[in-house]
Design an enzyme around this catalytic site. Structure first.
Site, PDB file in Angstrom:
ATOM      1  N   LEU A   4      26.148 -37.213  -5.891  1.00  0.00           N
ATOM      2  CA  LEU A   4      26.653 -37.339  -4.707  1.00  0.00           C
ATOM      3  C   LEU A   4      28.333 -38.076  -5.078  1.00  0.00           C
ATOM      4  O   LEU A   4      29.381 -38.025  -4.196  1.00  0.00           O
ATOM      5  CB  LEU A   4      26.115 -38.335  -3.723  1.00  0.00           C
ATOM      6  CG  LEU A   4      25.031 -36.840  -3.250  1.00  0.00           C
ATOM      7  CD1 LEU A   4      24.270 -37.898  -3.203  1.00  0.00           C
ATOM      8  CD2 LEU A   4      25.461 -36.069  -2.327  1.00  0.00           C
ATOM      9  N   GLY A   5      27.673 -39.521  -6.312  1.00  0.00           N
ATOM     10  CA  GLY A   5      29.167 -40.225  -6.069  1.00  0.00           C
ATOM     11  C   GLY A   5      29.036 -40.963  -7.459  1.00  0.00           C
ATOM     12  O   GLY A   5      27.918 -40.796  -8.226  1.00  0.00           O
ATOM     13  N   ASP A  62      30.900 -56.899   0.160  1.00  0.00           N
ATOM     14  CA  ASP A  62      31.676 -55.530  -0.430  1.00  0.00           C
ATOM     15  C   ASP A  62      31.690 -54.695   1.220  1.00  0.00           C
ATOM     16  O   ASP A  62      32.015 -53.679   0.546  1.00  0.00           O
ATOM     17  CB  ASP A  62      31.169 -54.575  -1.249  1.00  0.00           C
ATOM     18  CG  ASP A  62      31.954 -54.380  -2.179  1.00  0.00           C
ATOM     19  OD1 ASP A  62      33.807 -54.132  -1.609  1.00  0.00           O
ATOM     20  OD2 ASP A  62      31.652 -53.559  -3.225  1.00  0.00           O
ATOM     21  N   LYS A  79      20.282 -43.578  -6.715  1.00  0.00           N
ATOM     22  CA  LYS A  79      21.258 -44.117  -7.923  1.00  0.00           C
ATOM     23  C   LYS A  79      20.875 -44.672  -9.321  1.00  0.00           C
ATOM     24  O   LYS A  79      19.995 -45.410  -8.734  1.00  0.00           O
ATOM     25  CB  LYS A  79      22.196 -45.407  -7.069  1.00  0.00           C
ATOM     26  CG  LYS A  79      23.018 -45.974  -7.875  1.00  0.00           C
ATOM     27  CD  LYS A  79      24.305 -46.952  -7.417  1.00  0.00           C
ATOM     28  CE  LYS A  79      22.940 -48.428  -7.229  1.00  0.00           C
ATOM     29  NZ  LYS A  79      25.096 -49.044  -6.317  1.00  0.00           N
ATOM     30  N   PHE A 125      28.476 -49.755 -10.301  1.00  0.00           N
ATOM     31  CA  PHE A 125      27.556 -49.538 -11.753  1.00  0.00           C
ATOM     32  C   PHE A 125      26.732 -48.328 -11.664  1.00  0.00           C
ATOM     33  O   PHE A 125      25.398 -48.801 -12.769  1.00  0.00           O
ATOM     34  CB  PHE A 125      26.733 -50.650 -10.665  1.00  0.00           C
ATOM     35  CG  PHE A 125      27.521 -51.605 -10.532  1.00  0.00           C
ATOM     36  CD1 PHE A 125      27.861 -52.777 -11.347  1.00  0.00           C
ATOM     37  CD2 PHE A 125      27.368 -53.033  -9.250  1.00  0.00           C
ATOM     38  CE1 PHE A 125      28.627 -53.944 -11.298  1.00  0.00           C
ATOM     39  CE2 PHE A 125      28.371 -53.282  -8.908  1.00  0.00           C
ATOM     40  CZ  PHE A 125      28.947 -54.262 -10.032  1.00  0.00           C
TER      41      PHE A 125
END
Ligand SMILES: *[C@@H]1O[C@H](CO)[C@@H](O)[C@H](O)[C@H]1NC(C)=O
Ligand SMILES: *[C@@H]1O[C@H](CO)[C@@H](O)[C@H](O)[C@H]1NC(C)=O
Ligand SMILES: *[C@@H]1O[C@H](CO)[C@@H](O)[C@H](O)[C@H]1NC(C)=O
Ligand SMILES: *[C@@H]1O[C@H](CO)[C@@H](O)[C@H](O)[C@H]1NC(C)=O
Ligand SMILES: *[C@@H]1O[C@H](CO)[C@@H](O)[C@H](O)[C@H]1NC(C)=O
Ligand SMILES: *[C@@H]1O[C@H](CO)[C@@H](O)[C@H](O)[C@H]1NC(C)=O
Ligand SMILES: *[C@@H]1O[C@H](CO)[C@@H](O)[C@H](O)[C@H]1NC(C)=O
Length: 652
Positions: free
Chosen positions: A336-337, A458, A357, A341
């Site tokens: 997905l991306g 962030d 992730k 990190f």
């Protein structure tokens, strides 16, 4: 000697408990986000500003033609087949504010079989029924309406209460004008409803002697045995804030007499069995003498921690194998991306789509990031935060499992992608406003609503994810930190966290994150969303063509701030709203952290409760240490609060 005594009192207690009419209910002296778990909030409802917002609390297109419902999560029993009927009392405080010259449409206290909002029940329908259900027994909804608009000829006036049975056409309605009570005047209005299983009585305001409405009513004729209780409301082109600020509800328990006899028999039986087992237990105890009790306690609770974790909403621990299988062995096709990190993959767990992730093994910061995510957001839930479902740590693998958001990240919708030369369909101004408000709610929650303050550190467009209905959800907590008491646990980290262009000028100097640096990044995000352009480089270095904050401040100085609006909106927005949002963005990007508004103030501005903060015409120069605020609009909660590490610092 003791035995007969204990037995008698135990039996007596059980019989007394059963004989008593028990009542159940709940009490919300106010509403906070943590109350969400006890409520069913429909799409257009939320908890904000200490109240239930039955319909959206954000100004603009997103307020119009909405219907919403907020109900208590557990249904209650109203009656039984044996003819037993419950009585109930409820007290709530309403606050309704018109957002258009004439208010609309109204809200209602409802008892209903179905917690879902009927489709198309906005406008005159008050979220109670729609044109299909109106007047039919399928509606299974009884409502006490607080109607603020005369929307059809039979409607009494624009300020009345009514008793509605399976319909929005009231069986009885009473104007509140004679009592000097105006529903949509933004005043707290106390309402007490009493139902004794034969009559319904409603008091409005402080007069507890003369009910506004008193009607014979047998709810069991219209409603099923078990119903949900709560509120519904709607708006049309005429809008209002439909707030419920506090609510308590008590209902008597309905028990069948037949089942009560059975229960008494069962209870007496159980007491006898209990006595016998105690007898045996004591004999056994005397026999074994010691060690018995301790073992037993331990054996019945093999792992208390596990039990608690399994029960609460804590993120789940997954096996690496499970996640590998879910993502097709981390198949590049499911990618997905890619973040700083690690890489994010789409996966399927059971039937649910998730985003997984996988933290890059090379990254030493990855591990820190992993711990930060699990500890900061693992236990926090909010509709505007991406939900962390689970995690996995095996050998050198660190994985995080999130809810999957099909629409991806916000940046795709507001920026032109230079690489592919494409852009998703651009978002309307209404959607953009609700995205801004969603992120503001998430951030206010992190700063002010949780047990410990959380800094995100962030905030940027690519970290805001969009749900199917374009609800904004703030994600990526890799840099987030929790603040405990007066100390920032991680304030000594030298690493410069954040993304250039979103970083407040002072954070580059001090390398420290504060609530004010989060507000700065939020300000940049607001400007991006309104202007449809990337933030550019650091404010202190770049001129106004390259930097969004400097550029807009220049337009503001010239009195032409609206020129900053995203040209792709084709001018389709309400100018006052655009101006308010742009000025709010600039206020958040004030070079002096002490002049930035708190997230609380930001929310008040977005809901129209407060005007946008004053912003000086010239962008003030960045000075360090910060000067005390030069105008009065700032919010002193930030300075007086726990997070003011600047006060004791001197510049370098
Ligand atoms: C809300 O109610 C709780 C009690 O349930 C109380 O502790 C808290 O102080 C109240 N909060 C506000 C803002 O009034
Ligand atoms: C929210 O309101 C819109 C507009 O009335 C409606 O289309 C949508 O179905 C509503 N959502 C729910 C859950 O009722
Ligand atoms: C409901 O019961 C509580 C005690 O459980 C009591 O304090 C409260 O006044 C009752 N409320 C109503 C509306 O009767
Ligand atoms: C609300 O209604 C009052 C009185 O009708 C009106 O003066 C006021 O402008 C209205 N508020 C808004 C936001 O339109
Ligand atoms: C709604 O139902 C009532 C009966 O309860 C009926 O009189 C009325 O005409 C209906 N209204 C519409 C718009 O269908
Ligand atoms: C609501 O506003 C829209 C657009 O301004 C308009 O087309 C529509 O006719 C209005 N509806 C009503 C019921 O006034
Ligand atoms: C509701 O209030 C009435 C009158 O004060 C009282 O008699 C009744 O017991 C209450 N019912 C519940 C469930 O609290």
């Amino acid at each position: 000697m003791r035995f007969p005594l204990a037995a008698t009192s135990a039996i007596l207690a059980v019989v007394l408990a059963l004989a008593q009419v028990q009542s159940r209910g709940f009490q919300f002296p106010n509403f906070t986000i943590s109350d969400q778990s006890e409520l069913i909030l429909s799409d257009n409802s939320s908890i904000a500003l200490g109240a239930i917002q039955v319909t959206p609390d954000v100004r603009g297109a997103s307020m119009e033609n909405r219907a919403g419902r907020t109900l208590y999560r557990r249904p209650f029993r109203l009656w039984s087949k044996e003819g037993k009927k419950a009585n109930f009392n409820t007290t709530f405080v309403l606050n309704v504010q018109n957002m258009t010259a004439s208010s609309g449409e109204g809200l209602a206290f409802i008892l209903t079989a179905d917690p879902h909002v009927p489709g198309g029940s906005d406008g005159q329908w008050l979220g109670i029924v729609n044109s299909r259900l109106n007047g039919t027994t399928d509606a299974k909804t009884v409502a006490i309406e607080f109607d603020t608009r005369k929307s059809f000829p039979e409607d009494l006036d624009d300020n009345h209460i009514g008793l509605d049975i399976n319909s929005v056409y009231s069986k009885r309605s009473v104007s509140l004008n004679d009592r000097g009570i105006y529903i949509s005047a933004a005043k707290d209005i106390k309402v007490v409803v009493q139902y004794d299983s034969k009559n319904l009585v409603v008091f409005v305001g402080d007069d507890m002697k003369n009910p506004v409405l008193s009607e014979p009513l047998d709810l069991s004729a219209y409603l099923p045995e078990k119903v949900y209780v709560g509120f519904s409301g709607s708006t049309s082109n005429n809008t209002q804030l439909n707030c419920v600020k506090s609510w308590q509800f008590n209902i008597s328990e309905v028990k069948d007499s037949k089942s009560r006899t059975v229960w008494i028999l069962v209870a007496v039986g159980s007491v006898l069995i209990l006595l016998i087992s105690i007898g045996i237990g004591i004999a056994f105890f005397l026999y074994r003498k010691r060690g018995y009790e301790g073992n037993r306690v331990e054996n019945t609770h093999p792992n208390i921690e596990e039990a608690i974790l399994g029960f609460s909403t804590a993120p789940k621990k997954f096996k690496f194998q499970e996640l590998s299988k879910a993502t097709g062995k981390f198949n590049p096709k499911n990618k997905l991306g890619k973040g700083g990190f690690g890489t994010v993959y789409k996966g399927i767990l059971g039937k649910k789509e998730v985003a997984v992730k996988r933290v890059s093994k090379k990254s030493t910061q990855g591990k820190q990031e992993f711990i930060a995510e699990v500890t900061t957001i693992g236990h926090i839930h909010h509709r505007n935060l991406v939900k962390l479902i689970g995690w996995c740590h095996e050998k050198r693998e660190y994985l995080l499992v999130y809810e999957y958001l099909p629409n991806g990240s916000l940046d795709k919708y507001i920026f032109w992608d230079e690489k592919s030369g494409t852009q998703e369909e651009t978002l309307s101004w209404g959607k953009r406003l609700s995205v801004i408000s969603g992120v503001a709610q998430a951030l206010d929650y992190l700063h002010n609503g949780c047990m410990n303050r959380v800094l995100h550190r962030d905030i940027k467009a690519s970290n805001v994810m969009l749900d199917l209905d374009f609800t904004a959800k703030l994600g990526d907590f890799g840099l987030a930190r929790t603040i405990i008491h007066n100390e920032q646990t991680h304030h000594s980290t030298k690493e410069l966290a954040g993304t250039p262009g979103y970083m407040a000028p002072e954070s580059i100097l001090t390398g420290r994150a504060t609530a004010e640096t989060d507000v700065y990044a939020f300000g940049v995000l607001v400007l991006e969303v309104a202007c449809g352009r990337k933030p550019g480089g650091q404010a202190e270095r770049d001129d106004y063509i390259c930097n969004i904050v400097n550029g807009l401040w220049e337009l503001y100085r010239r009195g032409t701030i609206l020129e900053g609006a995203d040209p792709r909106l084709n001018g389709i927005f309400i100018e006052e709203e655009m101006e308010c949002v742009l000025i709010l963005g600039l206020a958040c990007c004030h070079p002096n952290p002490k002049n930035r508004p708190s997230m609380k103030t930001v929310l008040q501005v977005l809901t129209g409760e407060a005007p946008p903060p004053e912003v000086p015409a010239e962008r003030p120069a960045f000075t360090w240490p910060p000067m005390p605020p030069s105008f009065n609009e700032w919010d002193n909660s930030l300075v007086g609060g726990q997070l003011s590490p600047f006060s004791g610092l001197s510049g370098r």
